[in-house]
Design a protein around this motif. Structure first.
Motif, short mmCIF file in Angstrom:
data_model
loop_
_atom_site.label_atom_id
_atom_site.label_comp_id
_atom_site.label_asym_id
_atom_site.label_seq_id
_atom_site.Cartn_x
_atom_site.Cartn_y
_atom_site.Cartn_z
N LEU A 264 0.81 -1.21 0.00
CA LEU A 264 0.00 0.00 0.00
C LEU A 264 0.84 1.26 0.00
O LEU A 264 0.48 2.26 -0.63
N PHE A 265 1.98 1.23 0.71
CA PHE A 265 2.82 2.42 0.74
C PHE A 265 3.32 2.77 -0.65
O PHE A 265 3.43 3.94 -1.03
N LEU A 266 3.61 1.74 -1.45
CA LEU A 266 4.10 1.97 -2.81
C LEU A 266 2.96 2.47 -3.70
O LEU A 266 3.15 3.41 -4.49
N LEU A 267 1.78 1.86 -3.59
CA LEU A 267 0.64 2.32 -4.37
C LEU A 267 0.33 3.78 -4.09
O LEU A 267 0.09 4.57 -5.01
N ARG A 268 0.36 4.16 -2.82
CA ARG A 268 0.06 5.54 -2.45
C ARG A 268 1.11 6.50 -3.00
O ARG A 268 0.78 7.60 -3.47
N ALA A 269 2.37 6.11 -2.95
CA ALA A 269 3.44 6.96 -3.46
C ALA A 269 3.31 7.15 -4.97
O ALA A 269 3.47 8.26 -5.49
N LEU A 270 3.00 6.06 -5.67
CA LEU A 270 2.83 6.16 -7.13
C LEU A 270 1.63 7.02 -7.49
O LEU A 270 1.70 7.83 -8.43
N MET A 271 0.53 6.87 -6.75
CA MET A 271 -0.65 7.68 -7.04
C MET A 271 -0.41 9.16 -6.74
O MET A 271 -0.88 10.04 -7.47
#
Length: 291
Positions: A264-271
């Motif tokens: 989730l941390f990666l998804l949030r950073a990408l978004m």
């Protein structure tokens, strides 16, 4: 979806709402977008296809908001009230279909549009039945079609007064009123054991549909939004190097989102990176609700 196609859709929504479907021409929409009519036809083969695209997009807006309401972890009763109230929010914002007047519909005899409208109406009827089943359970089962017809009638009639009668009704109070009347109806039906009028045999055209046709899976909607974001990147007003970076970010987002346990941390950073571009922010915000 390219930015040009998005611009065409937005222009069509506005012109259909202002002038009505029949009075709006493809040339009007092309002129409003400052493109040649031939360029518009590269994206939509006809005015009918444009209208259908708008109907389907509006339906997805409703579905996404219902999905968001159900994820709030409200009580069963509060979810029931919130979904009823949202029906009025949706129709007040969007009208029954495209505009708030009776010039909104395409001409009768358009088989394509009539088929789409019929599918949407039947899907909405099944959705209303799903609302009642989740609220009342087995108590509604013997009269599920009749109760749904009455519930649908409540929503349509009060929507008419909100839209065309300009009655200043509070939508939360209206939702509570309808919910309480449905309580009365279900209680009365069970007390009297009245026979159902709308039977499964009479409602076969609805029984043959699946509610999942209205509520696409979260995964499919998530994937469609990521693809839309990726398709917009080549047209946004940034240097080519930034476009390449954004394309890579979108690809990373796509790959991570389908993992069994996405980070989730990666998804949030990408978004966040994608959202920094104003042309992508609207779609990233929708995507965030599905991840």
């Amino acid at each position: 979806m390219s930015m040009i196609k998005e611009k065409i859709l937005q222009s069509a929504v506005r012109l259909f709402a202002e002038k009505g479907y029949q009075a709006t021409s493809i040339q009007d929409i092309a002129d409003d977008c400052s493109i040649a009519k031939g360029s518009l036809y590269k994206h939509f083969s006809s005015k009918e296809e444009l209208y259908v695209s708008i109907l389907e997009r509006r339906q997805q807006v409703m579905v996404d908001e219902v999905d968001r309401i159900r994820k709030k972890q409200l009580s069963k009763r509060d979810t029931f009230l919130a979904e009823i109230a949202y029906q009025f929010d949706f129709y007040v914002e969007h009208g029954y279909y495209i505009s708030r007047d009776h010039n909104e519909l395409a001409p009768l005899g358009s088989e394509i549009i009539e088929d789409v409208l019929s599918r949407i109406r039947r899907s909405m009827f099944l959705y209303y039945q799903d609302i009642l089943r989740r609220q009342y359970g087995s108590a509604i089962e013997p009269w599920k079609w009749d109760a749904t017809a009455i519930f649908n009638g409540f929503i349509r009639e009060y929507t008419f007064h909100l839209l065309f009668g300009y009655k200043p009704m509070d939508k939360q109070a209206l939702a509570l009123f309808i919910a309480e009347r449905m309580d009365d109806l279900v209680h009365g039906l069970n007390q009297r054991s009245s026979p159902s009028l709308l039977t499964d045999e009479l409602m076969t055209e609805y029984s043959g549909m699946e509610l999942r046709s209205l509520f696409a899976s979260r995964g499919s909607r998530r994937d469609a939004l990521i693809e839309m974001i990726a398709s917009l990147i080549p047209d946004i007003a940034v240097p080519n190097q930034r476009k390449q970076e954004l394309t890579e970010v979108a690809a990373m987002l796509r790959d991570e989102a389908v993992q069994e346990q996405p980070r989730l941390f990666l998804l949030r950073a990408l978004m966040r990176d994608l959202e920094s571009e104003s042309e992508l922010a609207f779609y990233v915000n929708q995507l965030r609700q599905l991840i």
